[in-house]
Each structure stands twice: as structure tokens, then as C-alpha cells.
Scaffold this active site. Structure first.
Site, PDB file in Angstrom:
ATOM      1  CD  GLU A  27      31.185  -2.762  12.501  1.00  0.00           C
ATOM      2  OE1 GLU A  27      32.630  -1.782  12.502  1.00  0.00           O
ATOM      3  OE2 GLU A  27      30.922  -3.808  12.763  1.00  0.00           O
ATOM      4  N   PRO A  28      33.724   1.191  16.006  1.00  0.00           N
ATOM      5  CG  PRO A  28      35.888   0.541  16.879  1.00  0.00           C
ATOM      6  CD  PRO A  28      34.653   0.286  16.300  1.00  0.00           C
TER       7      PRO A  28
ATOM      8  N   GLY B 244      29.839   5.268  12.687  1.00  0.00           N
ATOM      9  CA  GLY B 244      28.807   5.494  13.388  1.00  0.00           C
ATOM     10  C   GLY B 244      27.495   5.996  12.303  1.00  0.00           C
ATOM     11  CB  SER B 245      26.821   9.371  11.509  1.00  0.00           C
ATOM     12  OG  SER B 245      26.739  10.371  12.176  1.00  0.00           O
TER      13      SER B 245
ATOM     14  NE  ARG C  19      17.413   7.965  14.394  1.00  0.00           N
ATOM     15  CZ  ARG C  19      17.871   8.177  13.483  1.00  0.00           C
ATOM     16  NH1 ARG C  19      16.536   8.093  11.347  1.00  0.00           N
ATOM     17  NH2 ARG C  19      18.765   7.346  12.640  1.00  0.00           N
TER      18      ARG C  19
ATOM     19  CD  GLU D 244      18.288   5.315  20.241  1.00  0.00           C
ATOM     20  OE1 GLU D 244      17.300   5.350  19.287  1.00  0.00           O
ATOM     21  OE2 GLU D 244      17.805   4.645  21.510  1.00  0.00           O
TER      22      GLU D 244
ATOM     23  CD  GLU E  90      25.569  17.271  13.997  1.00  0.00           C
ATOM     24  OE1 GLU E  90      25.414  16.592  14.381  1.00  0.00           O
ATOM     25  OE2 GLU E  90      26.269  18.478  14.236  1.00  0.00           O
TER      26      GLU E  90
HETATM   27  N1  CAA Z   1      13.634   2.758   6.386  1.00  0.00           N
HETATM   28  C1  CAA Z   1      13.137   2.155   5.679  1.00  0.00           C
HETATM   29  N2  CAA Z   1      14.069   2.340   5.002  1.00  0.00           N
HETATM   30  C2  CAA Z   1      15.083   3.230   4.705  1.00  0.00           C
HETATM   31  C3  CAA Z   1      15.120   3.981   5.474  1.00  0.00           C
HETATM   32  C4  CAA Z   1      14.572   4.290   6.928  1.00  0.00           C
HETATM   33  N3  CAA Z   1      13.727   5.073   7.881  1.00  0.00           N
HETATM   34  N4  CAA Z   1      16.546   4.712   5.861  1.00  0.00           N
HETATM   35  C5  CAA Z   1      16.216   4.823   4.629  1.00  0.00           C
HETATM   36  N5  CAA Z   1      16.737   3.429   3.881  1.00  0.00           N
HETATM   37  C6  CAA Z   1      16.942   2.388   3.210  1.00  0.00           C
HETATM   38  C7  CAA Z   1      16.315   3.675   1.619  1.00  0.00           C
HETATM   39  O1  CAA Z   1      15.642   3.928   1.174  1.00  0.00           O
HETATM   40  C8  CAA Z   1      18.086   2.828   0.486  1.00  0.00           C
HETATM   41  O2  CAA Z   1      16.911   1.734  -0.050  1.00  0.00           O
HETATM   42  P1  CAA Z   1      17.243   1.003  -1.472  1.00  0.00           P
HETATM   43  O3  CAA Z   1      18.663   0.828  -1.340  1.00  0.00           O
HETATM   44  O4  CAA Z   1      16.401   0.022  -1.795  1.00  0.00           O
HETATM   45  O5  CAA Z   1      17.549   2.339  -2.720  1.00  0.00           O
HETATM   46  C9  CAA Z   1      18.532   2.524   2.300  1.00  0.00           C
HETATM   47  O6  CAA Z   1      18.222   2.715   3.370  1.00  0.00           O
HETATM   48  C10 CAA Z   1      19.620   2.996   1.565  1.00  0.00           C
HETATM   49  O7  CAA Z   1      19.158   4.471   1.969  1.00  0.00           O
HETATM   50  P2  CAA Z   1      20.260   5.792   1.709  1.00  0.00           P
HETATM   51  O8  CAA Z   1      21.017   5.941   0.683  1.00  0.00           O
HETATM   52  O9  CAA Z   1      19.736   6.675   2.778  1.00  0.00           O
HETATM   53  O10 CAA Z   1      21.392   5.279   3.117  1.00  0.00           O
HETATM   54  P3  CAA Z   1      22.789   6.052   3.665  1.00  0.00           P
HETATM   55  O11 CAA Z   1      23.676   5.053   3.225  1.00  0.00           O
HETATM   56  O12 CAA Z   1      23.006   7.021   3.245  1.00  0.00           O
HETATM   57  O13 CAA Z   1      22.470   7.104   5.202  1.00  0.00           O
HETATM   58  C11 CAA Z   1      21.563   7.643   7.164  1.00  0.00           C
HETATM   59  C12 CAA Z   1      21.884   6.819   6.087  1.00  0.00           C
HETATM   60  C13 CAA Z   1      20.065   8.323   7.699  1.00  0.00           C
HETATM   61  C14 CAA Z   1      22.875   8.586   7.192  1.00  0.00           C
HETATM   62  C15 CAA Z   1      21.892   6.345   7.645  1.00  0.00           C
HETATM   63  O14 CAA Z   1      22.941   5.731   8.060  1.00  0.00           O
HETATM   64  C16 CAA Z   1      21.333   6.881   9.441  1.00  0.00           C
HETATM   65  O15 CAA Z   1      20.658   6.712  10.435  1.00  0.00           O
HETATM   66  N6  CAA Z   1      22.757   7.029  10.003  1.00  0.00           N
HETATM   67  C17 CAA Z   1      22.354   7.406  11.871  1.00  0.00           C
HETATM   68  C18 CAA Z   1      22.724   5.749  12.291  1.00  0.00           C
HETATM   69  C19 CAA Z   1      22.547   6.113  14.057  1.00  0.00           C
HETATM   70  O16 CAA Z   1      21.273   6.718  13.627  1.00  0.00           O
HETATM   71  N7  CAA Z   1      23.719   5.654  14.542  1.00  0.00           N
HETATM   72  C20 CAA Z   1      23.158   5.257  16.395  1.00  0.00           C
HETATM   73  C21 CAA Z   1      23.129   3.366  16.141  1.00  0.00           C
HETATM   74  S1  CAA Z   1      22.206   3.278  17.784  1.00  0.00           S
HETATM   75  C22 CAA Z   1      22.887   3.934  19.621  1.00  0.00           C
HETATM   76  O17 CAA Z   1      23.459   5.488  19.230  1.00  0.00           O
HETATM   77  C23 CAA Z   1      22.278   3.267  20.400  1.00  0.00           C
HETATM   78  C24 CAA Z   1      22.492   3.360  21.431  1.00  0.00           C
HETATM   79  O18 CAA Z   1      23.169   4.182  22.039  1.00  0.00           O
HETATM   80  C25 CAA Z   1      21.170   4.123  22.467  1.00  0.00           C
END
Ligand code: CAA
Length: 380
Positions: A127-128, A131-132, A243, A363, A367
Site C-alpha cells: 500500500e502507499p 511496503g516493507s 523470492r 518481493e 534490507e
Molecule cells: N512464514 C511463516 N510465518 C512467518 C514468516 C514466514 N516466512 N515470517 C514471519 N512469520 C510469522 C512470525 O512467526 C510471527 O508469528 P506469531 O505472531 O505467531 O509469533 C508473525 O508472522 C509476525 O512476524 P514478525 O514479527 O517477524 O513480523 P514483522 O511485522 O516484524 O514483519 C518482515 C517481518 C520480514 C519485515 C515482513 O513484514 C516482510 O517480509 N516484509 C516485506 C514485505 C514484502 O516483501 N513485500 C513485497 C510486496 S509483493 C511484491 O513486491 C510483488 C511484486 O511486485 C512482484
């Protein structure tokens, strides 16, 4: 330990390679320059089973493994990164969560046309203002009778302007934080769903991205994907698989940069001999090839873990960050080998330089991959 592809995987690689040489190489520059969505090539990929590579035949897919998906992605990306990201999103961000989380009825209705490539999918997470930080999203879904009513805005959604079906993530209970996010299957022709204008992008210009606006969009109650409140987990597990596909894309772009740098270095004369004879050029080529080979091994390892049913979140983050950085290194060095010619559109080096850049962003940024790797290592 085996480093060889199976007969079947080699066949997939060769099929993808032939297609890339025959169908994509001649038009990749035009797709980029015109920002043209290569619909006719996507239809051909669908015919070959490449729009749902790892989905069983019963649901319209190619019934291959994830290693096959990786080798096909590398070949398609070597020729045209725009085409490969369209394929990647449909495969790993749409079909992969659908095969995992759909009910049998949903598979029939939604997965079959997507995996067979009759329809195209997109993944509405970003969303705007989120992102991360996925949990920062604002989109909501409220159950009214037998329908979910969605409101919000998604942005930078790859494939959105061409997609028939999107997976949309929305809060169903904000008080539960990330555990209050749910996932929905949203047909793009639903009243109240619309796309913004196409983004003007640095690279992968034939793949179209836009915002998706959700304004009182009503979808059937049954279009919930997985369980209520499971959306964050669905997004994370989907991205783990996605990824690996982007790592393979990076690998393909990097390989194109390397192969073209080698060809140019053998032709281009300076100081009375081909520049390939100069150690400064040889070192660049050696470093590009070495980093790409290491990236390939990490990427295949992550795919093997997925195929074996082992946890692969860390392996996928490692291959994504390493391959994306290797591709950017290779594209930069490849352009440098071309000298002034590399800075013009006469050679593809500048396209690879532009196309490679996104692999460090979408994706999950480089970072974010390091956050995922470190949190896996430091857990417990
Ligand atoms: N598999 C299963 N569960 C997972 C997981 C995984 N890989 N990663 C985290 N979880 C679970 C955790 O175990 C935790 O569970 P509980 O609440 O039960 O304990 C819960 O999810 C929350 O985890 P975090 O506290 O680690 O979550 P966070 O808010 O700190 O976020 C993050 C972690 C790694 C930063 C994550 O938000 C992330 O990956 N962000 C990046 C988003 C992204 O990649 N966006 C890309 C958009 S899509 C795109 O780009 C498409 C395109 O254009 C081609």
C-alpha cells in the site's frame, strides 16, 4: 550431494531456452522501449505450462517441480525480464498460495484458469504507506451478510492492469494487529475495483504495475482465502516462495549481462587487440561469473528445500539478496565492459542495468532479506 539437473529438469530448461531465443530475444528491446505488455508471448508460455509450472495437471498446471520453475525463470529472464516477472507473479505469488490455501471449490473456480494461463493474477499486498511494514496496511474487509466489503488502496501491484484476479490482503480485525489480516480472492471486474494509471518505471517496462482502488467492493463470503486472520502468514509464506523466483530472475538478467560482455569483449579492439585480452576486462568477467554461479547454487538449493518439503524461508531470503546483488554487480560491470556503447540503447547492457535494479526492491528489499536471515539465525 548431486549438482546435476534431472533429465526432466534439463528438458524444461531447454524448452524455456529455445523459446527465449526464438520468441523473446528478437523483441525484448521493443517490449522495453514501447513499454508493451507481451500478451502473445504470455499466451505461448501458458501453452507450455509455464504460467503454473509447479501446479498439478488436475488444476491446469504444468505439474513440474520448483527447480524446474527456477531453471525456466532463469532462461526467460535472460532474454526478457518484463516477460519473466509477469510469469513469476502468476506462478509464485498467485498460483502457489492458491494451491496451498484454497478450498477444493475455490481451486476449480480460481486456480484452474490461472494455472493454465487463461487468466492472469496479481498480488495485492503493498500500500502507499505500507511496503516493507506489511502490518501498516489500511485496507479493510467487513462482513455484511453473505459478502465481504473491501475498502482501501494497494499500490505498485505488478500485473494489476492486465490481471483478471487479485489476492487482496485486508484487515478484518485491526485490534489483533498482524493476526487480524485476512486474504481474499478478488475478481478484478468486481464493481468498486479499479486500477490507477500504469507506473512509469526505470526497468521491466513491459510488465505493467498500478494501484488498485477498492471502493465498497463486494465479494462473496466464500472468497476468503485460508482462514480468517491467516492473511499475514499467507503473505509471508507466499513471499518465501516468490523470492526464489525473483532470485532466478536476477540470475537470468545477470547472465545476459555476462554473456553479452564476453561477446563484446572478444569483438571490441583497443590497443591493437580485443579488449578480452586485457586483464582489467578478464577480472570483471571472472567476478561476474563467480558471483552468478554462487547465486545459482543458492537459488537451486532453496528450490530443492521447497521441493523436499523442508522449511526454506532463510534459504529463499539468502538466494534473493545474493542473486539480486550479483545481478546488479554483473549488469553494472557488463555496462562498463561496453564503455560508451553500454550507455546507449544500441546494446542491451543498459536495459539489463535498468532491469536488474528492481530485483533488490520487490518481493522484499535487500534490507528485508537480511532482516529475515538474521531473525532466523538469532531466534531461540
Ligand atoms: N512464514 C511463516 N510465518 C512467518 C514468516 C514466514 N516466512 N515470517 C514471519 N512469520 C510469522 C512470525 O512467526 C510471527 O508469528 P506469531 O505472531 O505467531 O509469533 C508473525 O508472522 C509476525 O512476524 P514478525 O514479527 O517477524 O513480523 P514483522 O511485522 O516484524 O514483519 C518482515 C517481518 C520480514 C519485515 C515482513 O513484514 C516482510 O517480509 N516484509 C516485506 C514485505 C514484502 O516483501 N513485500 C513485497 C510486496 S509483493 C511484491 O513486491 C510483488 C511484486 O511486485 C512482484
Amino acid at each position: 550431494m548431486h549438482f546435476e539437473l534431472t533429465e526432466e529438469q534439463l528438458m524444461v530448461r531447454d524448452t524455456a531456452r529455445d523459446f527465449a531465443v526464438r520468441e523473446l530475444d528478437p523483441i525484448a528491446a521493443e517490449i522495453d522501449q514501447e513499454g508493451r505488455f507481451p500478451a502473445e508471448k504470455i499466451a505461448m508460455l501458458a501453452e507450455m505450462g509455464f504460467m503454473g509450472v509447479a501446479i498439478p495437471d488436475q488444476y491446469g498446471g504444468g505439474e513440474m517441480d520448483y527447480v524446474s520453475y527456477v531453471v525456466a525463470m532463469e532462461e526467460i529472464s535472460r532474454a526478457c525480464a518484463s516477460t519473466s516477472v509477469i510469469m513469476s507473479v502468476n506462478n509464485s505469488l498467485v498460483c502457489d498460495p492458491l494451491i496451498k490455501y484454497c478450498t477444493e471449490a475455490q481451486k476449480e473456480t480460481f486456480l484452474k484458469p490461472l494455472a493454465s494461463g487463461q487468466k492472469l493474477g496479481c498480488f495485492g499486498l503493498t500500500e502507499p504507506g505500507a511496503g516493507s511494514d506489511v502490518s501498516g496496511m489500511k485496507t479493510t474487509a467487513v462482513l455484511k451478510g453473505d459478502e465481504w466489503v473491501l475498502n482501501g488502496e494497494k499500490n505498485f501491484i505488478t500485473n494489476a492492469p492486465n490481471a483478471h484476479i487479485s489476492i487482496i490482503f485486508a484487515y478484518t480485525d485491526k485490534s489483533k494487529k498482524h493476526k487480524g489480516i485476512s486474504a481474499f480472492i478478488v475478481p478484478m471486474d468486481t464493481p468498486g475495483v479499479s486500477c490507477g494509471p500504469k507506473e512509469h518505471k526505470l526497468g521491466i517496462r513491459g510488465s505493467h504495475s498500478s494501484s488498485i482502488f477498492l471502493e465498497d467492493a463486494h465479494i462473496p463470503k466464500d472468497n476468503l482465502l485460508g482462514e480468517l486472520g491467516q492473511g499475514f502468514k499467507i503473505a509471508m509464506t507466499t513471499l518465501d516462495a516468490g523470492r526464489i523466483g525473483i532470485a532466478a530472475q536476477a540470475l537470468g538478467i545477470g547472465r545476459a549481462a555476462l554473456e553479452e560482455a564476453i561477446a563484446f569483449a572478444k569483438e571490441r579492439q583497443a590497443f591493437g587487440r580485443p579488449i578480452a585480452k586485457l586483464q582489467s576486462i578478464q577480472f570483471k568477467i571472472a567476478d561476474m561469473a563467480t558471483r552468478l554461479e554462487a547465486a545459482r547454487l543458492l537459488t537451486l538449493q532453496a528450490a530443492c528445500f521447497k521441493d523436499a518439503g523442508k522449511p526454506f524461508s532463510q534459504q529463499s531470503a539468502m538466494c534473493k539478496v545474493f542473486a539480486a546483488e550479483a545481478a546488479n554487480f554483473a549488469a553494472n560491470q557488463g555496462l562498463q565492459v561496453h564503455g560508451g556503447y553500454g550507455y546507449t540503447t544500441e546494446y542491451a547492457a543498459e536495459r539489463h542495468f535498468r532491469d536488474a535494479r528492481i530485483t533488490e526492491i520487490y518481493e522484499g528489499t535487500s534490507e528485508i532479506q537480511r532482516v529475515v536471515i538474521a531473525s532466523n539465525l538469532l531466534r531461540g
